[in-house]
Design an enzyme around this catalytic site. Sequence first.
Site, PDB file in Angstrom:
ATOM      1  N   HIS A  72     -16.251   8.055  10.232  1.00  0.00           N
ATOM      2  CA  HIS A  72     -16.952   8.843   9.219  1.00  0.00           C
ATOM      3  C   HIS A  72     -17.665   7.910   8.255  1.00  0.00           C
ATOM      4  CE1 HIS A  72     -14.797  13.012   9.509  1.00  0.00           C
ATOM      5  NE2 HIS A  72     -15.216  12.553  10.670  1.00  0.00           N
ATOM      6  N   TYR A 201     -13.953  17.551  -0.183  1.00  0.00           N
ATOM      7  CA  TYR A 201     -12.987  17.647  -1.283  1.00  0.00           C
ATOM      8  C   TYR A 201     -13.606  18.607  -2.305  1.00  0.00           C
ATOM      9  CZ  TYR A 201     -10.602  13.316   0.282  1.00  0.00           C
ATOM     10  OH  TYR A 201      -9.906  12.359   0.993  1.00  0.00           O
ATOM     11  N   PRO A 292      -1.687  12.339  -2.065  1.00  0.00           N
ATOM     12  CA  PRO A 292      -2.555  12.171  -0.902  1.00  0.00           C
ATOM     13  C   PRO A 292      -4.064  12.290  -1.166  1.00  0.00           C
ATOM     14  CG  PRO A 292      -1.440  14.294  -0.806  1.00  0.00           C
ATOM     15  CD  PRO A 292      -0.849  13.564  -1.963  1.00  0.00           C
ATOM     16  N   LYS A 296      -4.551   7.381   0.730  1.00  0.00           N
ATOM     17  CA  LYS A 296      -4.180   5.969   0.616  1.00  0.00           C
ATOM     18  C   LYS A 296      -2.790   5.591   1.109  1.00  0.00           C
ATOM     19  CE  LYS A 296      -7.892   4.688  -0.658  1.00  0.00           C
ATOM     20  NZ  LYS A 296      -8.587   4.125   0.437  1.00  0.00           N
ATOM     21  N   TYR A 383     -12.346   4.227  -1.765  1.00  0.00           N
ATOM     22  CA  TYR A 383     -12.039   5.136  -0.654  1.00  0.00           C
ATOM     23  C   TYR A 383     -12.042   4.391   0.687  1.00  0.00           C
ATOM     24  CZ  TYR A 383     -11.595   9.573   1.755  1.00  0.00           C
ATOM     25  OH  TYR A 383     -11.113  10.603   2.528  1.00  0.00           O
TER      26      TYR A 383
HETATM   27  P1  RFL Z   1       7.531   6.431   6.592  1.00  0.00           P
HETATM   28  O1  RFL Z   1       6.425   6.919   7.436  1.00  0.00           O
HETATM   29  O2  RFL Z   1       8.225   7.404   5.710  1.00  0.00           O
HETATM   30  O3  RFL Z   1       8.591   5.744   7.573  1.00  0.00           O
HETATM   31  C1  RFL Z   1       9.881   5.392   7.153  1.00  0.00           C
HETATM   32  C2  RFL Z   1      10.804   5.515   8.341  1.00  0.00           C
HETATM   33  O4  RFL Z   1      12.127   5.117   7.971  1.00  0.00           O
HETATM   34  C3  RFL Z   1      13.043   6.005   8.570  1.00  0.00           C
HETATM   35  N1  RFL Z   1      14.320   5.945   7.862  1.00  0.00           N
HETATM   36  C4  RFL Z   1      15.419   5.294   8.333  1.00  0.00           C
HETATM   37  N2  RFL Z   1      15.611   4.563   9.434  1.00  0.00           N
HETATM   38  C5  RFL Z   1      16.858   4.056   9.646  1.00  0.00           C
HETATM   39  N3  RFL Z   1      17.903   4.262   8.807  1.00  0.00           N
HETATM   40  C6  RFL Z   1      17.740   4.999   7.688  1.00  0.00           C
HETATM   41  N4  RFL Z   1      18.766   5.211   6.863  1.00  0.00           N
HETATM   42  C7  RFL Z   1      16.456   5.547   7.404  1.00  0.00           C
HETATM   43  N5  RFL Z   1      15.945   6.312   6.406  1.00  0.00           N
HETATM   44  C8  RFL Z   1      14.666   6.541   6.703  1.00  0.00           C
HETATM   45  C9  RFL Z   1      12.332   7.341   8.480  1.00  0.00           C
HETATM   46  O5  RFL Z   1      12.855   8.307   9.385  1.00  0.00           O
HETATM   47  C10 RFL Z   1      10.918   6.960   8.806  1.00  0.00           C
HETATM   48  O6  RFL Z   1      10.635   7.030  10.205  1.00  0.00           O
HETATM   49  O7  RFL Z   1       7.065   5.225   5.661  1.00  0.00           O
HETATM   50  P2  RFL Z   1       5.974   4.045   5.900  1.00  0.00           P
HETATM   51  O8  RFL Z   1       6.159   3.444   7.249  1.00  0.00           O
HETATM   52  O9  RFL Z   1       6.029   3.221   4.680  1.00  0.00           O
HETATM   53  O10 RFL Z   1       4.577   4.801   5.988  1.00  0.00           O
HETATM   54  C11 RFL Z   1       4.021   5.414   4.861  1.00  0.00           C
HETATM   55  C12 RFL Z   1       3.283   6.689   5.240  1.00  0.00           C
HETATM   56  O11 RFL Z   1       4.064   7.460   6.136  1.00  0.00           O
HETATM   57  C13 RFL Z   1       2.947   7.525   4.014  1.00  0.00           C
HETATM   58  O12 RFL Z   1       2.449   6.708   2.970  1.00  0.00           O
HETATM   59  C14 RFL Z   1       1.901   8.594   4.237  1.00  0.00           C
HETATM   60  O13 RFL Z   1       2.134   9.402   5.348  1.00  0.00           O
HETATM   61  C15 RFL Z   1       1.879   9.450   2.962  1.00  0.00           C
HETATM   62  N6  RFL Z   1       1.414  10.771   3.213  1.00  0.00           N
HETATM   63  C16 RFL Z   1       0.081  10.944   3.338  1.00  0.00           C
HETATM   64  N7  RFL Z   1      -0.759   9.868   3.158  1.00  0.00           N
HETATM   65  C17 RFL Z   1      -2.065  10.025   3.304  1.00  0.00           C
HETATM   66  O14 RFL Z   1      -2.793   9.029   3.183  1.00  0.00           O
HETATM   67  N8  RFL Z   1      -2.603  11.264   3.612  1.00  0.00           N
HETATM   68  C18 RFL Z   1      -1.795  12.373   3.820  1.00  0.00           C
HETATM   69  O15 RFL Z   1      -2.282  13.445   4.120  1.00  0.00           O
HETATM   70  C19 RFL Z   1      -0.404  12.237   3.680  1.00  0.00           C
HETATM   71  N9  RFL Z   1       0.436  13.288   3.877  1.00  0.00           N
HETATM   72  C20 RFL Z   1       2.309  11.853   3.372  1.00  0.00           C
HETATM   73  C21 RFL Z   1       1.797  13.101   3.743  1.00  0.00           C
HETATM   74  C22 RFL Z   1       3.709  11.696   3.184  1.00  0.00           C
HETATM   75  C23 RFL Z   1       4.594  12.754   3.331  1.00  0.00           C
HETATM   76  N10 RFL Z   1       6.003  12.561   3.028  1.00  0.00           N
HETATM   77  C24 RFL Z   1       6.547  11.213   2.935  1.00  0.00           C
HETATM   78  C25 RFL Z   1       6.853  13.544   2.499  1.00  0.00           C
HETATM   79  C26 RFL Z   1       2.681  14.173   3.957  1.00  0.00           C
HETATM   80  C27 RFL Z   1       4.071  14.013   3.765  1.00  0.00           C
HETATM   81  C28 RFL Z   1       4.962  15.199   4.069  1.00  0.00           C
HETATM   82  C1  PHB Z   2      -5.767  14.503   6.198  1.00  0.00           C
HETATM   83  O1  PHB Z   2      -6.643  14.648   7.080  1.00  0.00           O
HETATM   84  O2  PHB Z   2      -4.583  14.815   6.399  1.00  0.00           O
HETATM   85  C2  PHB Z   2      -6.149  13.967   4.888  1.00  0.00           C
HETATM   86  C3  PHB Z   2      -7.445  13.525   4.675  1.00  0.00           C
HETATM   87  C4  PHB Z   2      -7.803  13.038   3.419  1.00  0.00           C
HETATM   88  C5  PHB Z   2      -6.882  13.010   2.403  1.00  0.00           C
HETATM   89  C6  PHB Z   2      -5.585  13.441   2.620  1.00  0.00           C
HETATM   90  C7  PHB Z   2      -5.209  13.925   3.864  1.00  0.00           C
HETATM   91  O3  PHB Z   2      -7.257  12.556   1.185  1.00  0.00           O
END
Ligand code: RFL
Ligand code: PHB
Length: 390
Positions: A72, A201, A292, A296, A383
């Site tokens: 994009h 957005y 989110p 980032k 971004y």
């Molecule tokens: P993760 O992905 O949470 O991975 C951590 C892993 O550790 C495991 N774990 C354990 N393993 C062994 N023993 C234990 N006791 C453990 N406790 C936990 C977990 O099961 C998991 O597999 O962290 P990491 O790798 O730092 O990655 C970060 C990203 O996942 C996170 O920043 C993003 O996904 C945040 N986030 C979003 N970011 C965006 O940029 N756009 C989004 O749309 C977006 N949606 C989200 C999200 C985070 C969410 N969370 C954490 C509630 C939506 C959700 C629901």
């Molecule tokens: C998504 O596609 O899940 C998404 C995209 C942009 C954002 C957050 C989530 O800022």
Amino acid sequence: MRTRVGIVGAGPAGLLLGHLLAQRGVDAVIVENRSRDYVEARIRAGVLEQGTVDLLTKAGLGERLHREGLRHDGVNLQWPGERARLDFPALTGKSVWVYGQTEVVKDLVQARLDAALPLHFEVTETVVADLETDRPTLSFTDSSGARQVLDCDVVVGADGFHGPSRGAIPEPRRQTWERTYPYAWLGILAHVAPSTDELIYAWHPRGFAMHSMRSHQVSRLYLQVDPTERIEDWSDDRIWTELQTRLSLDGWSLETGPVFDKGITPMRSFVSSPMRHGRLFLAGDAAHIVPPTGAKGLNLAVADVALLSRALVALLRDGNARLADTYEDTALQRVWRTTYFSSWMTTMLHTTSDDPFDHQLQLAQLRQVFSSSAAATLLAENYVGLPLGE
Ligand code: RFL
Ligand code: PHB
């Protein structure tokens, strides 16, 4: 058992760290408390920065990303009656990629299994200990019920916000900064072609809305809702009607389709310091959470790992502690800058009050992004992502 680096967590941070270390000849063991199916299906982020894509490509993980990911070159910001586009290559020379976190995790797990490197799913009772010695341990009960103790040179907590590693740092040493926002995101995935080529957005007096996507066949959409809302109270019809209202623009329409995933996520900013204690290093959501709105979270986890992998290779392979000693300071500078950007995007786009004065201030900020090339460049630079400093 013995390994150089014990990694807690097979999210993007832990898996990528394991991959980068293996490529430089440093062995590691990854333990994960969930199943492979669970981590590969967990719906989260969708937008990768240019630097994240470059790093994955260089690490040999770009094959499917370049085939299936969508490049994009801009995003749209919208407010009632206006939809305006930011052109990323023109403003920054860079782009972003739409490629789901689920796909990044699948690629990383597959690469690790193909290389026959140790990755334990469904472990329980993970404990990190002896962090202030030069022989820290990572203990866990594996999926067959056997207790395992790993003697390590370094332990990495890549176990997300709810994992145990951060709590292993003595309380008096820890400082946290936190903000819980008074809204949440209701997100859906739907089998319908996106109604837009690039993300939208949208600011709206009824609350923020966003149109994103996962592919040419799957749309991802979000609505700002009150954090007390229950997903059971949101029928698909109600969600689509609200999205149509908030995203509406003359001459444009939102296509609807079957919803196959929906959920509500709270929004918070959170930073914890230190990111290193003795021989324990934290990376990704274990140390920081961003709301989110700026896309980032995943990219920040990748940036931590880019730094940490270099620091650990220098420390463990070359005996040079300099990068390990500066890891926290370097990482936190990016964390705070990203925390600021995510918080700014969030508060500019979400409505919290019926105060017409606040609404006008938000609209003035949005319009400024398109009347000042300095403001446009600032948003676009953040971004598409700051350089990874490799
Ligand atoms: P993760 O992905 O949470 O991975 C951590 C892993 O550790 C495991 N774990 C354990 N393993 C062994 N023993 C234990 N006791 C453990 N406790 C936990 C977990 O099961 C998991 O597999 O962290 P990491 O790798 O730092 O990655 C970060 C990203 O996942 C996170 O920043 C993003 O996904 C945040 N986030 C979003 N970011 C965006 O940029 N756009 C989004 O749309 C977006 N949606 C989200 C999200 C985070 C969410 N969370 C954490 C509630 C939506 C959700 C629901
Ligand atoms: C998504 O596609 O899940 C998404 C995209 C942009 C954002 C957050 C989530 O800022």
